[in-house]
Design a protein around this motif. Structure first.
Motif, PDB file in Angstrom:
ATOM      1  N   ILE A 119       0.827  -1.208   0.000  1.00 51.32           N
ATOM      2  CA  ILE A 119       0.000   0.000   0.000  1.00 51.32           C
ATOM      3  C   ILE A 119       0.863   1.261   0.000  1.00 51.32           C
ATOM      4  O   ILE A 119       0.518   2.252  -0.639  1.00 51.32           O
ATOM      5  N   THR A 120       1.969   1.230   0.714  1.00 48.12           N
ATOM      6  CA  THR A 120       2.814   2.419   0.810  1.00 48.12           C
ATOM      7  C   THR A 120       3.465   2.717  -0.541  1.00 48.12           C
ATOM      8  O   THR A 120       3.751   1.803  -1.316  1.00 48.12           O
ATOM      9  N   PRO A 121       3.730   3.984  -0.833  1.00 45.41           N
ATOM     10  CA  PRO A 121       4.256   4.349  -2.155  1.00 45.41           C
ATOM     11  C   PRO A 121       5.749   4.028  -2.359  1.00 45.41           C
ATOM     12  O   PRO A 121       6.266   4.239  -3.441  1.00 45.41           O
ATOM     13  N   TYR A 122       6.431   3.537  -1.337  1.00 52.61           N
ATOM     14  CA  TYR A 122       7.850   3.229  -1.472  1.00 52.61           C
ATOM     15  C   TYR A 122       8.136   1.884  -0.822  1.00 52.61           C
ATOM     16  O   TYR A 122       7.313   1.337  -0.108  1.00 52.61           O
ATOM     17  N   ASP A 123       9.314   1.343  -1.101  1.00 56.40           N
ATOM     18  CA  ASP A 123       9.713   0.053  -0.561  1.00 56.40           C
ATOM     19  C   ASP A 123      10.197   0.234   0.880  1.00 56.40           C
ATOM     20  O   ASP A 123      11.220   0.879   1.119  1.00 56.40           O
ATOM     21  N   LEU A 124       9.448  -0.311   1.832  1.00 59.41           N
ATOM     22  CA  LEU A 124       9.787  -0.126   3.245  1.00 59.41           C
ATOM     23  C   LEU A 124      11.165  -0.685   3.571  1.00 59.41           C
ATOM     24  O   LEU A 124      11.948  -0.050   4.269  1.00 59.41           O
ATOM     25  N   TRP A 125      11.449  -1.886   3.097  1.00 61.54           N
ATOM     26  CA  TRP A 125      12.712  -2.531   3.439  1.00 61.54           C
ATOM     27  C   TRP A 125      13.910  -1.730   2.916  1.00 61.54           C
ATOM     28  O   TRP A 125      14.874  -1.495   3.651  1.00 61.54           O
ATOM     29  N   ALA A 126      13.838  -1.292   1.670  1.00 63.31           N
ATOM     30  CA  ALA A 126      14.948  -0.521   1.100  1.00 63.31           C
ATOM     31  C   ALA A 126      15.099   0.819   1.812  1.00 63.31           C
ATOM     32  O   ALA A 126      16.217   1.278   2.061  1.00 63.31           O
ATOM     33  N   GLU A 127      13.994   1.431   2.141  1.00 67.85           N
ATOM     34  CA  GLU A 127      14.038   2.732   2.808  1.00 67.85           C
ATOM     35  C   GLU A 127      14.670   2.621   4.202  1.00 67.85           C
ATOM     36  O   GLU A 127      15.455   3.474   4.607  1.00 67.85           O
ATOM     37  N   ILE A 128      14.345   1.546   4.917  1.00 63.43           N
ATOM     38  CA  ILE A 128      14.862   1.377   6.282  1.00 63.43           C
ATOM     39  C   ILE A 128      16.305   0.880   6.272  1.00 63.43           C
ATOM     40  O   ILE A 128      17.167   1.426   6.964  1.00 63.43           O
ATOM     41  N   VAL A 129      16.588  -0.135   5.482  1.00 64.70           N
ATOM     42  CA  VAL A 129      17.907  -0.773   5.528  1.00 64.70           C
ATOM     43  C   VAL A 129      18.954   0.005   4.734  1.00 64.70           C
ATOM     44  O   VAL A 129      20.057   0.237   5.229  1.00 64.70           O
ATOM     45  N   GLU A 130      18.613   0.399   3.526  1.00 65.37           N
ATOM     46  CA  GLU A 130      19.618   1.035   2.676  1.00 65.37           C
ATOM     47  C   GLU A 130      19.777   2.534   2.960  1.00 65.37           C
ATOM     48  O   GLU A 130      20.882   3.056   2.974  1.00 65.37           O
ATOM     49  N   LYS A 131      18.650   3.216   3.206  1.00 58.40           N
ATOM     50  CA  LYS A 131      18.713   4.660   3.422  1.00 58.40           C
ATOM     51  C   LYS A 131      18.740   5.041   4.903  1.00 58.40           C
ATOM     52  O   LYS A 131      18.847   6.212   5.230  1.00 58.40           O
ATOM     53  N   HIS A 132      18.628   4.059   5.788  1.00 62.23           N
ATOM     54  CA  HIS A 132      18.687   4.261   7.241  1.00 62.23           C
ATOM     55  C   HIS A 132      17.673   5.293   7.739  1.00 62.23           C
ATOM     56  O   HIS A 132      18.002   6.175   8.519  1.00 62.23           O
ATOM     57  N   LEU A 188      10.932   6.201   9.735  1.00 57.69           N
ATOM     58  CA  LEU A 188      10.104   5.165   9.122  1.00 57.69           C
ATOM     59  C   LEU A 188      10.249   3.852   9.879  1.00 57.69           C
ATOM     60  O   LEU A 188       9.272   3.118  10.041  1.00 57.69           O
ATOM     61  N   ALA A 189      11.440   3.546  10.361  1.00 54.26           N
ATOM     62  CA  ALA A 189      11.649   2.329  11.136  1.00 54.26           C
ATOM     63  C   ALA A 189      10.803   2.333  12.414  1.00 54.26           C
ATOM     64  O   ALA A 189      10.230   1.309  12.792  1.00 54.26           O
ATOM     65  N   LEU A 190      10.708   3.489  13.066  1.00 56.28           N
ATOM     66  CA  LEU A 190       9.868   3.591  14.264  1.00 56.28           C
ATOM     67  C   LEU A 190       8.390   3.432  13.933  1.00 56.28           C
ATOM     68  O   LEU A 190       7.646   2.783  14.673  1.00 56.28           O
ATOM     69  N   VAL A 191       7.960   3.990  12.834  1.00 56.99           N
ATOM     70  CA  VAL A 191       6.563   3.843  12.415  1.00 56.99           C
ATOM     71  C   VAL A 191       6.257   2.381  12.085  1.00 56.99           C
ATOM     72  O   VAL A 191       5.220   1.847  12.479  1.00 56.99           O
ATOM     73  N   VAL A 192       7.160   1.717  11.378  1.00 54.43           N
ATOM     74  CA  VAL A 192       6.968   0.306  11.045  1.00 54.43           C
ATOM     75  C   VAL A 192       6.989  -0.551  12.315  1.00 54.43           C
ATOM     76  O   VAL A 192       6.206  -1.491  12.443  1.00 54.43           O
TER      77      VAL A 192
END
Length: 73
Positions: A35-48, A52-56
């Motif tokens: 549903i989200t407009p971006y990749d959660l995993w890439a945003e959290i792991v690659e872009k730190h 977003l990590a706290l929201v997830v």
């Protein structure tokens, strides 16, 4: 002394409920990720992205509490 937890039916039931809970949690996470407009995993792991990590993390706790309440009661 009550050894209800030692009975095979109680043990198997606990395992089944745990697996159902994990599957439901995983499906909810995948749906929210789609549903989200971006990749959660890439945003959290690659872009730190800590925000977003706290929201997830909060979302994961919320889904876990809902699944546990649905299975327990």
């Amino acid at each position: 002394m009550d050894i209800e937890w030692f009975k095979p039916a109680a043990f198997v039931g606990s395992i089944v409920y745990a697996l159902v809970g994990v599957v439901v949690f995983w499906l909810c996470f995948v749906i929210i990720d789609k549903i989200t407009p971006y990749d959660l995993w890439a945003e959290i792991v690659e872009k730190h992205n800590r925000a977003l990590a706290l929201v997830v993390a909060a979302m994961c706790l919320g889904i876990s509490i809902i699944v546990a309440a649905a299975i327990h009661g």
